[in-house]
Design a protein around this motif. Structure first.
Motif, PDB file in Angstrom:
ATOM      1  N   LEU A   6       0.825  -1.162   0.140  1.00 26.16           N
ATOM      2  CA  LEU A   6      -0.004  -0.022  -0.014  1.00 26.16           C
ATOM      3  C   LEU A   6       0.916   1.411   0.011  1.00 26.16           C
ATOM      4  CD1 LEU A   6      -2.660  -1.082   2.940  1.00 26.16           C
ATOM      5  CD2 LEU A   6      -2.783  -1.107   0.372  1.00 26.16           C
ATOM      6  N   ASN A   7       2.220   1.056  -0.113  1.00 24.59           N
ATOM      7  CA  ASN A   7       3.157   2.222  -0.068  1.00 24.59           C
ATOM      8  C   ASN A   7       2.801   3.218   1.193  1.00 24.59           C
ATOM      9  OD1 ASN A   7       4.356   1.404  -2.349  1.00 24.59           O
ATOM     10  ND2 ASN A   7       3.049   2.403  -3.645  1.00 24.59           N
ATOM     11  N   LEU A   8       2.363   2.809   2.286  1.00 21.91           N
ATOM     12  CA  LEU A   8       2.160   3.595   3.448  1.00 21.91           C
ATOM     13  C   LEU A   8       3.605   3.978   4.098  1.00 21.91           C
ATOM     14  CD1 LEU A   8      -0.864   1.744   5.062  1.00 21.91           C
ATOM     15  CD2 LEU A   8      -0.913   3.722   3.521  1.00 21.91           C
ATOM     16  N   VAL A   9       3.556   4.880   4.912  1.00 19.51           N
ATOM     17  CA  VAL A   9       4.567   5.565   5.412  1.00 19.51           C
ATOM     18  C   VAL A   9       4.277   5.993   7.088  1.00 19.51           C
ATOM     19  CG1 VAL A   9       6.009   6.188   3.555  1.00 19.51           C
ATOM     20  CG2 VAL A   9       4.521   7.804   4.610  1.00 19.51           C
ATOM     21  N   ARG A  10       5.268   5.746   7.812  1.00 20.88           N
ATOM     22  CA  ARG A  10       4.945   6.347   9.187  1.00 20.88           C
ATOM     23  C   ARG A  10       4.973   7.782   9.270  1.00 20.88           C
ATOM     24  NH1 ARG A  10       9.174   2.603  12.695  1.00 20.88           N
ATOM     25  NH2 ARG A  10       8.038   0.595  12.818  1.00 20.88           N
ATOM     26  N   GLU A  11       4.396   8.270  10.470  1.00 18.11           N
ATOM     27  CA  GLU A  11       4.324   9.679  10.601  1.00 18.11           C
ATOM     28  C   GLU A  11       5.801  10.128  10.891  1.00 18.11           C
ATOM     29  OE1 GLU A  11       2.337  12.595  13.824  1.00 18.11           O
ATOM     30  OE2 GLU A  11       1.380  10.800  13.422  1.00 18.11           O
ATOM     31  N   GLY A  12       6.250  11.248  10.171  1.00 15.93           N
ATOM     32  CA  GLY A  12       7.667  11.838  10.125  1.00 15.93           C
ATOM     33  C   GLY A  12       8.533  11.283   9.286  1.00 15.93           C
ATOM     34  N   GLU A  13       8.101  10.299   8.527  1.00 13.09           N
ATOM     35  CA  GLU A  13       9.047   9.505   7.381  1.00 13.09           C
ATOM     36  C   GLU A  13       8.566  10.390   6.238  1.00 13.09           C
ATOM     37  OE1 GLU A  13       9.721   5.016   8.645  1.00 13.09           O
ATOM     38  OE2 GLU A  13       8.278   5.446   7.239  1.00 13.09           O
ATOM     39  N   ILE A  14       9.694  10.474   5.337  1.00 17.22           N
ATOM     40  CA  ILE A  14       9.417  11.084   4.058  1.00 17.22           C
ATOM     41  C   ILE A  14       9.601   9.997   2.972  1.00 17.22           C
ATOM     42  CG2 ILE A  14      10.497  12.826   2.466  1.00 17.22           C
ATOM     43  CD1 ILE A  14      11.549  14.296   4.849  1.00 17.22           C
ATOM     44  N   PHE A  15       8.670  10.305   1.835  1.00 15.55           N
ATOM     45  CA  PHE A  15       8.585   9.257   1.081  1.00 15.55           C
ATOM     46  C   PHE A  15       9.109   9.507  -0.470  1.00 15.55           C
ATOM     47  CE2 PHE A  15       7.059   5.411  -1.294  1.00 15.55           C
ATOM     48  CZ  PHE A  15       6.469   5.916  -2.411  1.00 15.55           C
ATOM     49  N   TYR A  16       9.864   9.208  -0.717  1.00  9.84           N
ATOM     50  CA  TYR A  16      10.819   9.377  -2.155  1.00  9.84           C
ATOM     51  C   TYR A  16      10.101   8.418  -3.094  1.00  9.84           C
ATOM     52  CZ  TYR A  16      13.538  12.544   0.639  1.00  9.84           C
ATOM     53  OH  TYR A  16      14.127  13.295   1.490  1.00  9.84           O
ATOM     54  N   GLN A  17      10.043   8.946  -4.157  1.00  5.40           N
ATOM     55  CA  GLN A  17       9.577   8.143  -5.423  1.00  5.40           C
ATOM     56  C   GLN A  17      10.921   8.480  -6.419  1.00  5.40           C
ATOM     57  OE1 GLN A  17       5.580   8.145  -6.811  1.00  5.40           O
ATOM     58  NE2 GLN A  17       5.793   7.033  -8.637  1.00  5.40           N
ATOM     59  N   VAL A  18      11.335   7.241  -6.953  1.00  7.52           N
ATOM     60  CA  VAL A  18      12.348   7.603  -7.995  1.00  7.52           C
ATOM     61  C   VAL A  18      11.669   7.067  -9.373  1.00  7.52           C
ATOM     62  CG1 VAL A  18      14.706   7.022  -8.693  1.00  7.52           C
ATOM     63  CG2 VAL A  18      14.218   7.208  -6.379  1.00  7.52           C
ATOM     64  N   GLU A  19      11.903   7.997 -10.351  1.00  4.84           N
ATOM     65  CA  GLU A  19      11.422   7.283 -11.780  1.00  4.84           C
ATOM     66  C   GLU A  19      12.591   7.040 -12.646  1.00  4.84           C
ATOM     67  OE1 GLU A  19       9.066  10.643 -13.331  1.00  4.84           O
ATOM     68  OE2 GLU A  19       7.768  10.693 -11.689  1.00  4.84           O
TER      69      GLU A  19
END
Length: 101
Positions: free
Chosen positions: A75-88
Protein backbone atom coordinates in the motif's frame (compact mmCIF):
# COMPACT_ATOMS: atom_id res chain seq x y z
CA UNK A 1 -10.45 -84.03 -28.79
CA UNK A 2 -11.86 -81.15 -30.84
CA UNK A 3 -14.21 -80.08 -28.09
CA UNK A 4 -11.29 -79.87 -25.60
CA UNK A 5 -9.40 -77.68 -28.06
CA UNK A 6 -12.52 -75.53 -28.51
CA UNK A 7 -12.96 -75.14 -24.74
CA UNK A 8 -9.29 -74.19 -24.34
CA UNK A 9 -9.59 -71.66 -27.16
CA UNK A 10 -12.69 -70.08 -25.57
CA UNK A 11 -10.95 -70.01 -22.21
CA UNK A 12 -7.92 -68.32 -23.79
CA UNK A 13 -10.14 -65.64 -25.37
CA UNK A 14 -11.91 -64.99 -22.04
CA UNK A 15 -8.60 -64.68 -20.19
CA UNK A 16 -7.15 -62.38 -22.84
CA UNK A 17 -10.25 -60.17 -22.60
CA UNK A 18 -9.82 -59.91 -18.84
CA UNK A 19 -6.10 -59.19 -19.21
CA UNK A 20 -6.41 -56.35 -21.73
CA UNK A 21 -9.92 -54.87 -21.48
CA UNK A 22 -11.94 -55.83 -18.38
CA UNK A 23 -11.81 -54.38 -14.88
CA UNK A 24 -8.35 -54.78 -13.37
CA UNK A 25 -6.69 -54.95 -16.78
CA UNK A 26 -3.21 -53.74 -17.62
CA UNK A 27 -4.61 -50.63 -19.33
CA UNK A 28 -6.63 -49.72 -16.25
CA UNK A 29 -3.58 -50.20 -14.02
CA UNK A 30 -1.54 -47.83 -16.19
CA UNK A 31 -4.34 -45.25 -16.12
CA UNK A 32 -4.59 -45.50 -12.34
CA UNK A 33 -0.81 -45.16 -11.93
CA UNK A 34 -0.84 -41.99 -14.03
CA UNK A 35 -3.76 -40.66 -11.99
CA UNK A 36 -1.92 -41.36 -8.71
CA UNK A 37 1.19 -39.55 -10.00
CA UNK A 38 -0.91 -36.54 -11.03
CA UNK A 39 -2.64 -36.42 -7.63
CA UNK A 40 0.72 -36.73 -5.86
CA UNK A 41 2.09 -33.78 -7.87
CA UNK A 42 -0.99 -31.65 -7.14
CA UNK A 43 -0.81 -32.53 -3.43
CA UNK A 44 2.87 -31.52 -3.27
CA UNK A 45 2.05 -28.14 -4.83
CA UNK A 46 -0.84 -27.60 -2.41
CA UNK A 47 1.29 -28.60 0.58
CA UNK A 48 3.96 -26.08 -0.43
CA UNK A 49 1.33 -23.36 -0.84
CA UNK A 50 -0.20 -24.24 2.54
CA UNK A 51 3.22 -24.04 4.20
CA UNK A 52 3.75 -20.54 2.81
CA UNK A 53 0.29 -19.44 3.96
CA UNK A 54 0.86 -20.96 7.39
CA UNK A 55 4.13 -19.02 7.76
CA UNK A 56 2.37 -15.80 6.75
CA UNK A 57 -0.41 -16.39 9.28
CA UNK A 58 2.11 -17.08 12.05
CA UNK A 59 4.03 -13.91 11.16
CA UNK A 60 0.85 -11.85 11.24
CA UNK A 61 -0.19 -13.36 14.58
CA UNK A 62 3.15 -12.71 16.30
CA UNK A 63 3.06 -8.94 16.09
CA UNK A 64 2.74 -5.80 14.06
CA UNK A 65 6.01 -6.20 12.14
CA UNK A 66 4.42 -8.41 9.51
CA UNK A 67 1.39 -6.16 9.15
CA UNK A 68 3.60 -3.09 8.85
CA UNK A 69 5.80 -4.74 6.22
CA UNK A 70 2.77 -5.70 4.13
CA UNK A 71 1.34 -2.19 4.41
CA UNK A 72 4.62 -0.65 3.30
CA UNK A 73 5.12 -3.02 0.37
CA UNK A 74 1.59 -3.32 -0.95
CA UNK A 75 0.00 0.00 0.00
CA UNK A 76 3.08 2.27 0.04
CA UNK A 77 2.24 3.48 3.53
CA UNK A 78 4.75 5.51 5.54
CA UNK A 79 5.02 6.27 9.23
CA UNK A 80 4.35 9.66 10.65
CA UNK A 81 7.47 11.77 10.34
CA UNK A 82 8.96 9.71 7.49
CA UNK A 83 9.52 11.13 4.04
CA UNK A 84 8.55 9.10 0.98
CA UNK A 85 10.78 9.42 -2.08
CA UNK A 86 9.65 8.10 -5.44
CA UNK A 87 12.37 7.57 -8.04
CA UNK A 88 11.36 7.48 -11.70
CA UNK A 89 13.25 5.65 -14.39
CA UNK A 90 15.46 7.71 -16.70
CA UNK A 91 13.43 6.93 -19.84
CA UNK A 92 10.02 7.60 -18.29
CA UNK A 93 8.21 10.75 -19.41
CA UNK A 94 7.00 13.02 -16.59
CA UNK A 95 3.28 13.06 -15.99
CA UNK A 96 1.71 16.52 -15.92
CA UNK A 97 -0.84 17.16 -13.18
CA UNK A 98 -4.39 17.05 -14.51
CA UNK A 99 -3.40 15.27 -17.74
CA UNK A 100 -5.62 12.38 -18.74
CA UNK A 101 -3.84 9.07 -19.11
Amino acid sequence: MRWVLGILLVLLVILQYRLWIAEGSIAEQQRLKAQVEEFTRVNAELEARNAVLEREVLELQTGNAGVEQRAREQLNLVREGEIFYQVEEAGAAPVKPGAAE
